[in-house]
Design a protein around this motif. Structure first.
Motif, PDB file in Angstrom:
ATOM      1  N   ASN A 118       0.824  -1.102  -0.072  1.00  0.00           N
ATOM      2  CA  ASN A 118      -0.074  -0.070  -0.154  1.00  0.00           C
ATOM      3  C   ASN A 118       0.836   1.329   0.010  1.00  0.00           C
ATOM      4  N   LEU A 119       0.710   1.958  -1.046  1.00  0.00           N
ATOM      5  CA  LEU A 119       1.639   3.328  -1.221  1.00  0.00           C
ATOM      6  C   LEU A 119       1.578   4.137   0.049  1.00  0.00           C
ATOM      7  N   ALA A 120       0.310   4.377   0.272  1.00  0.00           N
ATOM      8  CA  ALA A 120       0.316   5.244   1.694  1.00  0.00           C
ATOM      9  C   ALA A 120       0.847   4.711   2.853  1.00  0.00           C
ATOM     10  N   GLN A 121       0.948   3.409   3.123  1.00  0.00           N
ATOM     11  CA  GLN A 121       1.465   2.773   4.250  1.00  0.00           C
ATOM     12  C   GLN A 121       2.939   2.979   4.041  1.00  0.00           C
ATOM     13  N   LEU A 122       3.433   2.489   2.795  1.00  0.00           N
ATOM     14  CA  LEU A 122       4.810   2.676   2.514  1.00  0.00           C
ATOM     15  C   LEU A 122       5.289   3.902   2.795  1.00  0.00           C
ATOM     16  N   GLY A 123       4.703   5.374   2.657  1.00  0.00           N
ATOM     17  CA  GLY A 123       4.944   6.780   2.747  1.00  0.00           C
ATOM     18  C   GLY A 123       5.541   6.963   1.438  1.00  0.00           C
ATOM     19  N   ILE A 124       5.205   6.403   0.099  1.00  0.00           N
ATOM     20  CA  ILE A 124       5.675   6.818  -0.968  1.00  0.00           C
ATOM     21  C   ILE A 124       4.620   7.676  -1.823  1.00  0.00           C
ATOM     22  N   GLN A 125       5.365   8.813  -2.408  1.00  0.00           N
ATOM     23  CA  GLN A 125       4.463   9.810  -2.981  1.00  0.00           C
ATOM     24  C   GLN A 125       4.729   9.945  -4.561  1.00  0.00           C
ATOM     25  N   PHE A 126       5.774   9.368  -4.926  1.00  0.00           N
ATOM     26  CA  PHE A 126       6.365   9.371  -6.433  1.00  0.00           C
ATOM     27  C   PHE A 126       6.583   7.869  -6.667  1.00  0.00           C
ATOM     28  N   ALA A 127       6.088   7.405  -7.682  1.00  0.00           N
ATOM     29  CA  ALA A 127       6.547   6.056  -8.138  1.00  0.00           C
ATOM     30  C   ALA A 127       6.260   5.509  -9.577  1.00  0.00           C
ATOM     31  N   GLY A 128       6.817   4.846 -10.224  1.00  0.00           N
ATOM     32  CA  GLY A 128       6.352   4.292 -11.543  1.00  0.00           C
ATOM     33  C   GLY A 128       6.490   2.744 -11.694  1.00  0.00           C
ATOM     34  N   PHE A 129       5.689   2.174 -12.340  1.00  0.00           N
ATOM     35  CA  PHE A 129       5.135   0.682 -12.368  1.00  0.00           C
ATOM     36  C   PHE A 129       5.194   0.251 -13.877  1.00  0.00           C
ATOM     37  N   ASN A 130       5.481  -1.121 -13.914  1.00  0.00           N
ATOM     38  CA  ASN A 130       5.139  -1.792 -14.987  1.00  0.00           C
ATOM     39  C   ASN A 130       3.897  -2.772 -14.939  1.00  0.00           C
ATOM     40  N   LEU A 131       3.010  -2.769 -16.154  1.00  0.00           N
ATOM     41  CA  LEU A 131       2.052  -3.736 -16.262  1.00  0.00           C
ATOM     42  C   LEU A 131       2.309  -5.067 -17.035  1.00  0.00           C
ATOM     43  N   HIS A 132       3.375  -4.858 -17.693  1.00  0.00           N
ATOM     44  CA  HIS A 132       3.833  -6.178 -18.391  1.00  0.00           C
ATOM     45  C   HIS A 132       4.699  -7.174 -18.019  1.00  0.00           C
ATOM     46  N   LYS A 133       4.986  -7.036 -16.728  1.00  0.00           N
ATOM     47  CA  LYS A 133       5.822  -8.080 -15.919  1.00  0.00           C
ATOM     48  C   LYS A 133       4.975  -9.018 -15.144  1.00  0.00           C
ATOM     49  N   TRP A 134       4.430  -8.618 -14.140  1.00  0.00           N
ATOM     50  CA  TRP A 134       3.761  -9.730 -13.119  1.00  0.00           C
ATOM     51  C   TRP A 134       2.113  -9.451 -13.305  1.00  0.00           C
ATOM     52  N   ILE A 135       1.762  -8.402 -13.880  1.00  0.00           N
ATOM     53  CA  ILE A 135       0.305  -8.189 -14.238  1.00  0.00           C
ATOM     54  C   ILE A 135      -0.244  -8.947 -15.559  1.00  0.00           C
TER      55      ILE A 135
END
Length: 391
Positions: free
Chosen positions: A210-227
């Motif tokens: 959970n990004l809020a729990q992690l304390g992360i406000q900026f992030a980038g993700f892939n959808l073609h790996k594990w999704i």
């Protein structure tokens, strides 16, 4: 052990949803994932449809509501507001946009990377030195890593470099599968007013977070790996309250400055891939989401690591602390050329792996099982490593 993680019949049934090319056993599933037969079929149908309808459907339907619904569904995947995400072609594009457009740096400030960051992330942060006049601080993590050593390395850096303002942090490192203690590191960073840009390329779909729990406000993700999405799909995340700290990308004007989509280059996207994403997300949830996928690949990882770690000529580079590993794990044949040994795994045993370079510990061999990998495949790997270790 989570339910079904070791149920070979269950995962064999799931594997039948994917079409495999005959040949070597693929243990390099970390590059990108497979589409299921159903997803591939729908994707190809969308390719044909968009090719037939051309801009008519895109202008009249996709741009007038379909894309917003797809974005809303994707936001639900990470429990975020739709206005906090924007589509990109991959995590790299997302992270480069965040780094390039972060506007809180002044000449003389410092930014932080480690030897385990993705090479394009390292390059983007080094780019800031020439174009923003900042100093790049580069850390090398001690090996073998532990939760405390990782956290302590960053705490020491925050104390040693008081002009630090921004850092890159990789959730799951692509070289070894090391899972960083993101929440603890981000908390320490906040205490020193250091912003974190999180590389979540390998985490999404493999680890529950959970990004809020992690304390992360900026992030980038892939959808073609594990999704399991078609290639060319990723996204960036900016907490809405921090949107003003990321400038529109190179003066992007197609969306207002209050819209996160202005933080990415405006271009013609892969419409068929985006139109297929709702089915991809539906399949991901039906499989049990990140919890089920992560448990399965972790089980397969434990099968081979537990048997090869004791071998005298083998060094497993990823720790066994369950907080610090996932399905990806790397190892070395001690004192030998790792690329030669990876080639032997392929040529002599029909096992496809990959070598990774760039970390302080040198070259390693990365093993990444996937949803189609069986326990029997892992036994082939164990036997191969054991035999090669004796030669």
């Amino acid at each position: 052990m989570p339910r079904n993680a070791d149920n070979e019949h269950h995962w064999h049934t799931i594997a039948q949803r994917y079409e495999l090319e005959p040949g070597p056993i693929n243990l390099e599933n970390g590059y990108f994932g497979r589409m299921s037969r159903e997803v591939r079929g729908q994707y190809l149908e969308h390719v044909a449809f968009i090719n037939r309808s051309n801009s008519l459907h895109v202008r009249q339907r996709f741009e007038r509501g379909e894309n917003d619904e797809i974005r809303r569904q994707l936001a639900g995947l990470i429990d975020a507001a739709p206005e906090a995400i924007a589509f990109t072609r991959n995590a790299t594009e997302a992270l480069q946009s965040l780094i390039r457009n972060y506007n809180r740096l002044q000449p003389g400030d410092q930014v932080l990377i480690s030897d385990l960051e993705y090479d394009t992330v390292k390059g983007a942060m080094r780019w800031l030195a020439g174009y923003r006049g900042v100093e790049v601080i580069e850390l090398s993590h001690t090996h073998p890593a532990s939760f405390d050593s990782l956290l302590q390395t960053y705490r020491q850096a925050f104390e040693q470099y008081p002009r630090l303002k921004l850092m890159a942090l990789t959730h799951v490192t692509h070289r070894t599968g090391l899972v960083m203690p993101v929440e603890a590191i981000a908390k320490a960073a906040r205490e020193h007013a250091v912003d974190v840009i999180l590389d979540g390329a390998h985490a999404l779909g493999q680890i529950e977070f959970n990004l809020a729990q992690l304390g992360i406000q900026f992030a980038g993700f892939n959808l073609h790996k594990w999704i399991g999405a078609p290639l060319t799909l990723g996204f960036l995340y900016i907490a809405p309250e921090r949107l003003a700290d990321i400038d529109p990308d190179m003066g992007e004007f197609h969306y207002p400055a209050t819209d996160i989509r202005a933080r990415t280059p405006y271009s013609t996207p892969n419409f068929p891939a985006l139109m297929t994403l709702p089915l991809v997300l539906q399949e991901h949830q039906a499989l049990g989401g990140s919890a089920a996928k992560g448990a399965r690949v972790n089980y397969l990882r434990d099968l081979w690591v537990s048997q090869v770690r004791p071998l005298p000529g083998i060094e497993v580079l990823t720790p066994d602390d369950p907080r610090l590993y996932c399905g990806i794990t790397a190892f070395k044949f001690v004192g030998r050329d790792q690329q030669v040994m990876a080639d032997r795994l392929l040529q002599d045993y029909g096992l496809f792996t990959t070598t990774r370079t760039g970390a302080a510990f040198g070259t390693c061999i990365r093993v990444t099982p996937g949803l189609v990998t069986s326990a029997a495949d892992i036994n082939v790997l164990v036997n191969a490593i054991t035999e090669l270790d004796t030669l």
